[in-house]
Structure formats: C-alpha cells, structure tokens
Enzyme design. Structure first.
Site, short mmCIF file in Angstrom:
data_model
loop_
_atom_site.label_atom_id
_atom_site.label_comp_id
_atom_site.label_asym_id
_atom_site.label_seq_id
_atom_site.Cartn_x
_atom_site.Cartn_y
_atom_site.Cartn_z
N ASP A 105 0.85 -1.08 0.03
CA ASP A 105 -0.05 0.03 0.14
C ASP A 105 0.92 1.18 0.00
O ASP A 105 1.72 1.54 0.72
CB ASP A 105 -0.81 0.00 1.23
CG ASP A 105 -1.91 -1.08 1.05
OD1 ASP A 105 -2.33 -1.71 -0.06
OD2 ASP A 105 -2.60 -1.31 2.18
N LYS A 109 -0.84 9.96 0.45
CA LYS A 109 -0.98 11.33 1.23
C LYS A 109 0.49 11.61 2.19
O LYS A 109 0.74 10.57 2.89
CB LYS A 109 -2.09 11.37 2.16
CG LYS A 109 -3.42 11.61 1.41
CD LYS A 109 -4.39 12.00 2.26
CE LYS A 109 -5.78 12.19 1.18
NZ LYS A 109 -6.84 11.79 2.00
N ASP A 141 4.12 0.58 -8.30
CA ASP A 141 3.82 1.41 -9.35
C ASP A 141 4.21 2.97 -9.08
O ASP A 141 3.92 3.93 -9.59
CB ASP A 141 2.49 1.25 -9.88
CG ASP A 141 1.51 1.74 -8.47
OD1 ASP A 141 1.54 1.02 -7.53
OD2 ASP A 141 0.52 2.53 -8.54
C1 LIG Z 1 -1.84 -3.31 -3.38
S1 LIG Z 1 -2.27 -4.56 -2.67
C2 LIG Z 1 -1.06 -5.82 -3.62
C3 LIG Z 1 -1.15 -7.41 -3.29
C4 LIG Z 1 -0.38 -8.14 -4.16
N1 LIG Z 1 1.18 -8.12 -3.64
C5 LIG Z 1 -0.07 -8.08 -5.50
O1 LIG Z 1 0.72 -7.34 -6.08
O2 LIG Z 1 -1.35 -8.12 -6.28
C6 LIG Z 1 -1.50 -4.90 -1.13
C7 LIG Z 1 -1.81 -6.08 -0.29
O3 LIG Z 1 -1.12 -6.00 1.06
C8 LIG Z 1 -2.19 -5.96 2.12
N2 LIG Z 1 -1.31 -5.33 3.08
C9 LIG Z 1 -1.36 -3.97 3.25
N3 LIG Z 1 -0.66 -3.59 4.44
C10 LIG Z 1 -0.56 -5.03 5.03
C11 LIG Z 1 -0.03 -5.11 6.39
N4 LIG Z 1 0.67 -4.15 7.17
N5 LIG Z 1 0.34 -6.14 6.79
C12 LIG Z 1 -0.24 -7.44 5.97
N6 LIG Z 1 -0.91 -7.21 4.75
C13 LIG Z 1 -0.93 -5.88 4.13
C14 LIG Z 1 -3.53 -5.55 1.64
O4 LIG Z 1 -4.51 -6.08 2.30
C15 LIG Z 1 -3.36 -6.00 0.34
O5 LIG Z 1 -3.80 -7.34 0.01
#
Ligand SMILES: C[S@@+](CC[C@H](N)C(=O)[O-])C[C@H]1O[C@@H](n2cnc3c(N)ncnc32)[C@H](O)[C@@H]1O
Length: 194
Positions: A105, A109, A141
């Site tokens: 993620d 911001k 990205d």
């Molecule tokens: C933007 S998605 C990308 C998912 C995958 N890596 C892909 O490229 O298709 C980010 C993923 O990380 C998970 N995520 C975000 N922060 C996290 C955290 N601190 N611990 C575990 N999972 C997290 C979200 O729930 C989401 O499924």
C-alpha cells in the site's frame, strides 16, 4: 489436503517452521501477498523452496488456500497477520532466504507515509529475518514510494543492489497485471545482504 492457512495458537511465540512444511527446505516469504496470484504460481515453479504468504485481509488470504490446494502445493502456507509484526515476532530469526514485497500500500498522502511498510526501520527488520546473503525483492507502481525504497536500502551498509532474476520477474502479481493492462509503468528493485 489440509487447509494451507496457519492456525496461530499464539502470536506471542515464533512459528515452528519445521512443523509447517513436509520438507525442510529453504524458505521465502511474501508480505502482503493479496490473492496469492504470484505466490501460488511461483511456489508451483519452485518446488524445492517453501513459501509463506502474509496478508492481513481474510478474503484475500483465503484465495492463497484455494489456489494452493487446487494446485496440490505442499510448499505453500499462509498467515493472516500484519507484515511487520510477522517479521518481528512470528518469523524465527534468520529464517528466510528472500522477502518478496510487491505493490505494498503506497499511502500517497504525506501525513499517512508513516504507515508505509518500507521505511527507515525496514532494513533492520529484514536483516534479522533473512539468512546470510538473503534478498529483498520489491515492486511498486508508486514513484514516490519507489524513491523511499531505494533511499532506505541505499542508506543501509548491510545491503547491496542486485538484479531481479528473469525467472522471478516473469511471474506477475495480480496488481501488476492490472497496472500492465492499464499501461501504468511499474518499478522493481532488489537488495541483497552483503
Ligand atoms: C496493493 S495490494 C498488493 C497485493 C499483491 N502483492 C499484488 O501485487 O497483487 C497490497 C496488499 O497488502 C495487504 N497489506 C497491506 N498492508 C499490510 C500489512 N501491514 N500487513 C499485511 N498485509 C498488508 C493488503 O491487504 C493488500 O492485499
């Protein structure tokens, strides 16, 4: 075939890795594995390695279980928990040969950037999680986040920049496929313990 999601009896003790997989093989971890599109395919291609996918959303980690079982994978497990917590408390020290972190993620911001997984403290966490010569593989990205990734690893004396092997780069994640389809460029980098 048993459920591939690890039922954590406690989150106060490190995982017993030997009990998780039928074969004692080298371990790689994907943090924020989403729907496990990447991990299920990569684990299928690399049967000589064990893999753990870490994801905080139940709906997404359930897909790891579904995909892994459908493919009959015995070298894949999922843990539903927060990534930094997993590294700090659940993964035994120096247990992983690689950490894969793809499209974390971006928290675009400015006031939210403190929530980014890859921050100044991350190389230290990675160092404790990785075996000697272990590698962190990154994709995003988000150009600003990519700048932060290269900055924190560039500032670390313990890591050196390396190339991502072609056989790894060619296995795409779910988000990566989406960005590719929309023509949005993506960036990648890899850092290895010196
Ligand atoms: C933007 S998605 C990308 C998912 C995958 N890596 C892909 O490229 O298709 C980010 C993923 O990380 C998970 N995520 C975000 N922060 C996290 C955290 N601190 N611990 C575990 N999972 C997290 C979200 O729930 C989401 O499924």
């Amino acid at each position: 075939m048993e459920n591939l999601l690890v039922q954590l009896e406690t989150i106060l003790q490190a995982l017993n890795l030997a009990g998780l997989f039928p074969k004692p093989q080298s371990l790689e971890v994907e943090l924020g594995c989403g729907d496990a599109s990447f991990l299920a395919e990569y684990a299928r291609r690399q049967p000589q390695t064990n893999f753990i996918g870490v994801e905080r959303l139940l709906g997404r980690i359930k897909k790891l279980d579904r995909k892994g079982r459908r493919a009959g994978l015995t070298n894949l497990r999922g843990v539903r928990i927060e990534s930094a917590y997993f590294l700090q408390y659940l993964l035994p020290p120096h247990a992983a040969a690689a950490l894969h972190i793809y499209f974390p993620d971006p928290w675009p911001k400015k006031k939210h950037r403190k929530h980014r997984l890859i921050n100044e403290g991350f190389p230290t966490l990675a160092l404790a999680a990785l075996v000697a010569g272990g590698v962190v593989y990154l994709r995003t990205d988000d150009t600003d986040y990519f700048g932060q990734m290269t900055e924190v690893f560039g500032a670390s004396r313990e890591f050196q920049k390396v190339e991502t092997p072609a056989e790894l780069a060619e296995v795409l994640t779910d988000f990566e496929r989406g960005f590719n389809a929309q023509g949005i460029p993506t960036l990648r980098a890899a850092y290895q313990i010196k």
